[in-house]
Design a protein around this motif. Structure first.
Motif, PDB file in Angstrom:
ATOM      1  N   LEU A   1      76.242  16.748 -45.720  1.00 18.95           N
ATOM      2  CA  LEU A   1      77.269  17.740 -46.051  1.00 18.95           C
ATOM      3  C   LEU A   1      78.491  17.157 -46.750  1.00 18.95           C
ATOM      4  O   LEU A   1      79.212  17.872 -47.439  1.00 18.95           O
ATOM      5  N   LEU A   2      78.746  15.868 -46.553  1.00 25.19           N
ATOM      6  CA  LEU A   2      79.962  15.247 -47.069  1.00 25.19           C
ATOM      7  C   LEU A   2      79.646  14.052 -47.957  1.00 25.19           C
ATOM      8  O   LEU A   2      78.617  13.405 -47.788  1.00 25.19           O
TER       9      LEU A   2
ATOM     10  N   LYS B   1      78.860   8.955 -41.623  1.00 26.26           N
ATOM     11  CA  LYS B   1      78.474   9.835 -40.521  1.00 26.26           C
ATOM     12  C   LYS B   1      78.696   9.117 -39.188  1.00 26.26           C
ATOM     13  O   LYS B   1      79.233   9.692 -38.243  1.00 26.26           O
ATOM     14  N   ASP B   2      78.288   7.857 -39.119  1.00 26.87           N
ATOM     15  CA  ASP B   2      78.451   7.083 -37.885  1.00 26.87           C
ATOM     16  C   ASP B   2      79.926   6.916 -37.513  1.00 26.87           C
ATOM     17  O   ASP B   2      80.271   6.928 -36.327  1.00 26.87           O
ATOM     18  N   HIS B   3      80.769   6.781 -38.510  1.00 29.59           N
ATOM     19  CA  HIS B   3      82.211   6.657 -38.283  1.00 29.59           C
ATOM     20  C   HIS B   3      82.739   7.922 -37.600  1.00 29.59           C
ATOM     21  O   HIS B   3      83.476   7.843 -36.603  1.00 29.59           O
ATOM     22  N   ILE B   4      82.370   9.092 -38.108  1.00 28.98           N
ATOM     23  CA  ILE B   4      82.789  10.372 -37.511  1.00 28.98           C
ATOM     24  C   ILE B   4      82.267  10.475 -36.085  1.00 28.98           C
ATOM     25  O   ILE B   4      83.008  10.818 -35.156  1.00 28.98           O
ATOM     26  N   GLU B   5      80.995  10.182 -35.892  1.00 27.68           N
ATOM     27  CA  GLU B   5      80.387  10.317 -34.573  1.00 27.68           C
ATOM     28  C   GLU B   5      81.000   9.367 -33.552  1.00 27.68           C
ATOM     29  O   GLU B   5      81.184   9.730 -32.387  1.00 27.68           O
TER      30      GLU B   5
ATOM     31  N   THR C   1      74.279  14.452 -36.058  1.00 24.61           N
ATOM     32  CA  THR C   1      74.871  15.467 -36.913  1.00 24.61           C
ATOM     33  C   THR C   1      74.303  15.375 -38.326  1.00 24.61           C
ATOM     34  O   THR C   1      73.586  14.439 -38.658  1.00 24.61           O
ATOM     35  N   ASN C   2      74.654  16.335 -39.144  1.00 26.84           N
ATOM     36  CA  ASN C   2      74.229  16.355 -40.545  1.00 26.84           C
ATOM     37  C   ASN C   2      75.379  16.034 -41.484  1.00 26.84           C
ATOM     38  O   ASN C   2      75.340  16.416 -42.652  1.00 26.84           O
TER      39      ASN C   2
END
Length: 89
Positions: free
Chosen positions: A10-11, A69-73, A5-6
């Motif tokens: 974005l965040l 990002k890795d946390h979200i994924e 993801t990006n």
């Protein structure tokens, strides 16, 4: 499942990120989702629950403080693998 993801562009982390999870309307659905969240982002969660028109499904909206990002994924991947989950946004 490998996601690419990006979110990192974005965040700004850490931030509050709302996961929307749709699944079968059974009591264990919410319990299983919250169990995964507690594993990766311990906290006191009070999800918003919206039942479908026929009552067969429900949608949970759960704001979570994420750190990368890795946390979200990781959360997306583990929640999507739950048997009662149909979609996660």
């Amino acid at each position: 499942m490998a996601l690419n993801t990006n979110f990192d562009t974005l965040l700004e982390f850490p931030c509050l990120f709302t996961f929307k999870v749709m699944g079968v309307a059974k009591p264990e659905f919410m319990e299983q989702v919250l169990e995964v969240l507690q594993k990766h982002a311990p906290g006191d969660y009070a999800p918003t629950i919206k039942p479908s028109s026929k009552g067969n499904y429900c949608a949970l909206s759960i704001p979570v403080t994420v750190t990368s990002k890795d946390h979200i994924e990781t959360i997306y991947t583990e929640v999507s693998e739950l048997e009662l989950v149909r979609h996660i946004l």
